[in-house]
Design a protein around this motif. Structure first.
Motif, PDB file in Angstrom:
ATOM      1  N   ILE A   1       0.815  -1.202  -0.125  1.00  0.00           N
ATOM      2  CA  ILE A   1      -0.018  -0.263   0.090  1.00  0.00           C
ATOM      3  C   ILE A   1       0.929   1.234  -0.194  1.00  0.00           C
ATOM      4  O   ILE A   1       0.604   2.252  -0.759  1.00  0.00           O
ATOM      5  CB  ILE A   1      -1.092  -0.198   1.206  1.00  0.00           C
ATOM      6  CG1 ILE A   1      -2.039  -1.156   0.891  1.00  0.00           C
ATOM      7  CG2 ILE A   1      -1.740   1.473   1.178  1.00  0.00           C
ATOM      8  CD1 ILE A   1      -3.061  -1.306   2.218  1.00  0.00           C
ATOM      9  N   PRO A   2       1.822   1.386   0.654  1.00  0.00           N
ATOM     10  CA  PRO A   2       2.562   2.642   0.668  1.00  0.00           C
ATOM     11  C   PRO A   2       3.349   2.737  -0.327  1.00  0.00           C
ATOM     12  O   PRO A   2       3.890   3.997  -0.868  1.00  0.00           O
ATOM     13  CB  PRO A   2       3.686   2.339   1.978  1.00  0.00           C
ATOM     14  CG  PRO A   2       3.070   1.327   2.743  1.00  0.00           C
ATOM     15  CD  PRO A   2       2.067   0.697   1.997  1.00  0.00           C
ATOM     16  N   LYS A   3       3.464   1.704  -1.344  1.00  0.00           N
ATOM     17  CA  LYS A   3       4.223   2.164  -2.718  1.00  0.00           C
ATOM     18  C   LYS A   3       3.131   2.802  -3.787  1.00  0.00           C
ATOM     19  O   LYS A   3       3.788   3.539  -4.559  1.00  0.00           O
ATOM     20  CB  LYS A   3       4.405   0.635  -3.343  1.00  0.00           C
ATOM     21  CG  LYS A   3       5.545  -0.076  -2.673  1.00  0.00           C
ATOM     22  CD  LYS A   3       5.988  -1.296  -3.014  1.00  0.00           C
ATOM     23  CE  LYS A   3       6.794  -2.136  -2.117  1.00  0.00           C
ATOM     24  NZ  LYS A   3       7.134  -3.685  -2.737  1.00  0.00           N
ATOM     25  N   TYR A   4       2.077   2.981  -3.467  1.00  0.00           N
ATOM     26  CA  TYR A   4       0.976   3.797  -4.279  1.00  0.00           C
ATOM     27  C   TYR A   4       0.288   4.842  -3.601  1.00  0.00           C
ATOM     28  O   TYR A   4      -0.367   5.662  -4.161  1.00  0.00           O
ATOM     29  CB  TYR A   4       0.258   2.859  -5.145  1.00  0.00           C
ATOM     30  CG  TYR A   4      -0.696   2.000  -4.381  1.00  0.00           C
ATOM     31  CD1 TYR A   4      -2.029   2.659  -4.037  1.00  0.00           C
ATOM     32  CD2 TYR A   4      -0.429   0.874  -3.855  1.00  0.00           C
ATOM     33  CE1 TYR A   4      -3.186   1.732  -3.405  1.00  0.00           C
ATOM     34  CE2 TYR A   4      -1.479   0.140  -3.156  1.00  0.00           C
ATOM     35  CZ  TYR A   4      -2.590   0.717  -2.881  1.00  0.00           C
ATOM     36  OH  TYR A   4      -3.637  -0.183  -2.239  1.00  0.00           O
ATOM     37  N   THR A   5       0.297   4.656  -2.103  1.00  0.00           N
ATOM     38  CA  THR A   5      -0.735   5.815  -1.397  1.00  0.00           C
ATOM     39  C   THR A   5      -0.337   6.167  -0.012  1.00  0.00           C
ATOM     40  O   THR A   5       0.279   5.167   0.495  1.00  0.00           O
ATOM     41  CB  THR A   5      -2.138   5.436  -1.760  1.00  0.00           C
ATOM     42  OG1 THR A   5      -2.924   6.626  -1.141  1.00  0.00           O
ATOM     43  CG2 THR A   5      -2.543   4.312  -0.762  1.00  0.00           C
ATOM     44  N   ASN A   6      -0.780   7.092   0.463  1.00  0.00           N
ATOM     45  CA  ASN A   6      -0.554   7.332   1.950  1.00  0.00           C
ATOM     46  C   ASN A   6      -2.198   7.463   2.569  1.00  0.00           C
ATOM     47  O   ASN A   6      -2.241   7.824   3.741  1.00  0.00           O
ATOM     48  CB  ASN A   6       0.100   8.623   2.165  1.00  0.00           C
ATOM     49  CG  ASN A   6      -0.682  10.047   1.858  1.00  0.00           C
ATOM     50  OD1 ASN A   6      -1.325  10.194   0.944  1.00  0.00           O
ATOM     51  ND2 ASN A   6      -0.035  11.149   1.821  1.00  0.00           N
ATOM     52  N   ILE A   7      -3.017   6.895   1.744  1.00  0.00           N
ATOM     53  CA  ILE A   7      -4.539   7.084   2.231  1.00  0.00           C
ATOM     54  C   ILE A   7      -4.626   5.834   2.862  1.00  0.00           C
ATOM     55  O   ILE A   7      -4.329   4.711   2.486  1.00  0.00           O
ATOM     56  CB  ILE A   7      -5.450   7.252   1.054  1.00  0.00           C
ATOM     57  CG1 ILE A   7      -5.070   8.707   0.517  1.00  0.00           C
ATOM     58  CG2 ILE A   7      -6.775   7.197   1.483  1.00  0.00           C
ATOM     59  CD1 ILE A   7      -5.600   8.723  -1.047  1.00  0.00           C
ATOM     60  N   GLN A   8      -5.367   5.949   4.026  1.00  0.00           N
ATOM     61  CA  GLN A   8      -6.128   4.737   4.696  1.00  0.00           C
ATOM     62  C   GLN A   8      -7.475   4.129   3.941  1.00  0.00           C
ATOM     63  O   GLN A   8      -8.263   4.967   3.898  1.00  0.00           O
ATOM     64  CB  GLN A   8      -6.371   5.070   5.990  1.00  0.00           C
ATOM     65  CG  GLN A   8      -6.954   3.816   6.919  1.00  0.00           C
ATOM     66  CD  GLN A   8      -5.999   2.618   7.206  1.00  0.00           C
ATOM     67  OE1 GLN A   8      -4.993   2.675   7.412  1.00  0.00           O
ATOM     68  NE2 GLN A   8      -6.524   1.429   6.635  1.00  0.00           N
ATOM     69  N   PRO A   9      -7.543   3.191   3.452  1.00  0.00           N
ATOM     70  CA  PRO A   9      -8.477   2.743   2.371  1.00  0.00           C
ATOM     71  C   PRO A   9      -9.765   2.442   3.412  1.00  0.00           C
ATOM     72  O   PRO A   9      -9.653   1.927   4.361  1.00  0.00           O
ATOM     73  CB  PRO A   9      -8.081   1.634   1.657  1.00  0.00           C
ATOM     74  CG  PRO A   9      -6.782   1.056   2.259  1.00  0.00           C
ATOM     75  CD  PRO A   9      -6.136   2.122   3.101  1.00  0.00           C
ATOM     76  N   ILE A  10     -11.215   2.671   3.022  1.00  0.00           N
ATOM     77  CA  ILE A  10     -12.263   2.089   3.416  1.00  0.00           C
ATOM     78  C   ILE A  10     -12.685   1.008   2.659  1.00  0.00           C
ATOM     79  O   ILE A  10     -12.910   0.987   1.391  1.00  0.00           O
ATOM     80  CB  ILE A  10     -13.251   3.157   3.409  1.00  0.00           C
ATOM     81  CG1 ILE A  10     -12.741   4.373   4.230  1.00  0.00           C
ATOM     82  CG2 ILE A  10     -14.540   2.669   3.891  1.00  0.00           C
ATOM     83  CD1 ILE A  10     -13.706   5.840   4.052  1.00  0.00           C
ATOM     84  N   ILE A  11     -12.908  -0.058   3.383  1.00  0.00           N
ATOM     85  CA  ILE A  11     -13.471  -1.392   2.766  1.00  0.00           C
ATOM     86  C   ILE A  11     -14.846  -1.716   3.194  1.00  0.00           C
ATOM     87  O   ILE A  11     -15.030  -1.845   4.229  1.00  0.00           O
ATOM     88  CB  ILE A  11     -12.358  -2.484   3.096  1.00  0.00           C
ATOM     89  CG1 ILE A  11     -11.058  -2.151   2.459  1.00  0.00           C
ATOM     90  CG2 ILE A  11     -12.757  -3.737   2.276  1.00  0.00           C
ATOM     91  CD1 ILE A  11      -9.894  -2.818   3.032  1.00  0.00           C
ATOM     92  N   GLN A  12     -15.596  -1.977   2.111  1.00  0.00           N
ATOM     93  CA  GLN A  12     -16.917  -2.719   2.300  1.00  0.00           C
ATOM     94  C   GLN A  12     -17.040  -3.723   1.682  1.00  0.00           C
ATOM     95  O   GLN A  12     -16.820  -3.748   0.238  1.00  0.00           O
ATOM     96  CB  GLN A  12     -17.927  -1.625   1.887  1.00  0.00           C
ATOM     97  CG  GLN A  12     -19.312  -2.048   2.368  1.00  0.00           C
ATOM     98  CD  GLN A  12     -20.454  -0.714   2.116  1.00  0.00           C
ATOM     99  OE1 GLN A  12     -20.152   0.018   2.822  1.00  0.00           O
ATOM    100  NE2 GLN A  12     -21.429  -1.202   1.391  1.00  0.00           N
ATOM    101  N   ILE A  13     -17.858  -4.869   1.879  1.00  0.00           N
ATOM    102  CA  ILE A  13     -18.269  -5.903   1.269  1.00  0.00           C
ATOM    103  C   ILE A  13     -19.633  -6.054   1.014  1.00  0.00           C
ATOM    104  O   ILE A  13     -20.257  -5.885   2.145  1.00  0.00           O
ATOM    105  CB  ILE A  13     -17.637  -7.300   1.953  1.00  0.00           C
ATOM    106  CG1 ILE A  13     -16.050  -7.069   1.950  1.00  0.00           C
ATOM    107  CG2 ILE A  13     -18.021  -8.542   1.283  1.00  0.00           C
ATOM    108  CD1 ILE A  13     -15.493  -8.423   2.638  1.00  0.00           C
TER     109      ILE A  13
END
Length: 144
Positions: A120-132
């Motif tokens: 993840i740090p290789k492409y963003t500094n954003i904490q993703p939100i995940i929903q299933i």
């Protein structure tokens, strides 16, 4: 003789056009009812960064490889506008995995959590939100 040559050229041209396909994975235009969708949302904000090229070319294909046969297909959205021209995008990017089995998805992610987190740090500094979610209905506006 000229007619035969024209006909052969036409057949050859048609054959070449058919052969110009792609080896990309194809999926039906509509997800199946009962399929599950994992949405990974990357909210916009001050000092947030996102490398779409890396996400498209490295991260999502890596994830697809990890998910294996449980993955039906995936999608990537790039946020380009908010509700109006003056609104910023709410999410810089969104990724979607369409899967058959949530338990299998969770098992694979748990087994590979370090690989996923380290990428993840290789492409963003954003904490993703995940929903299933479970796809309950899919309708097309193009009725035949």
């Amino acid at each position: 003789m000229k007619t035969k040559i024209k006909f052969l050229l036409l057949i050859l041209s048609f054959t070449v056009l058919i052969g110009c396909g792609t080896n990309e994975v194809k999926h039906s235009a509509n997800p199946e009812i009962g399929t599950y969708k994992v949405a990974i949302l990357y909210p916009n904000g001050e000092n947030k960064t996102f490398d779409m090229n890396y996400y498209e070319k490295k991260h999502m294909p890596m994830m697809a490889g990890l998910l294996g046969d449980n993955l039906k297909f995936y999608e990537i959205d790039k946020g380009i506008a908010g509700r109006t021209d003056s609104d910023k995008v709410s999410f810089v990017a969104m990724g979607y995995f369409y899967i058959n089995d949530v338990d299998e998805y969770n098992r694979v992610i748990a087994q590979n959590i370090d690989t996923v987190r380290n990428d993840i740090p290789k492409y963003t500094n954003i904490q993703p939100i995940i929903q299933i979610s479970e796809i309950k209905q899919w309708k097309s506006n193009h009725i035949k």
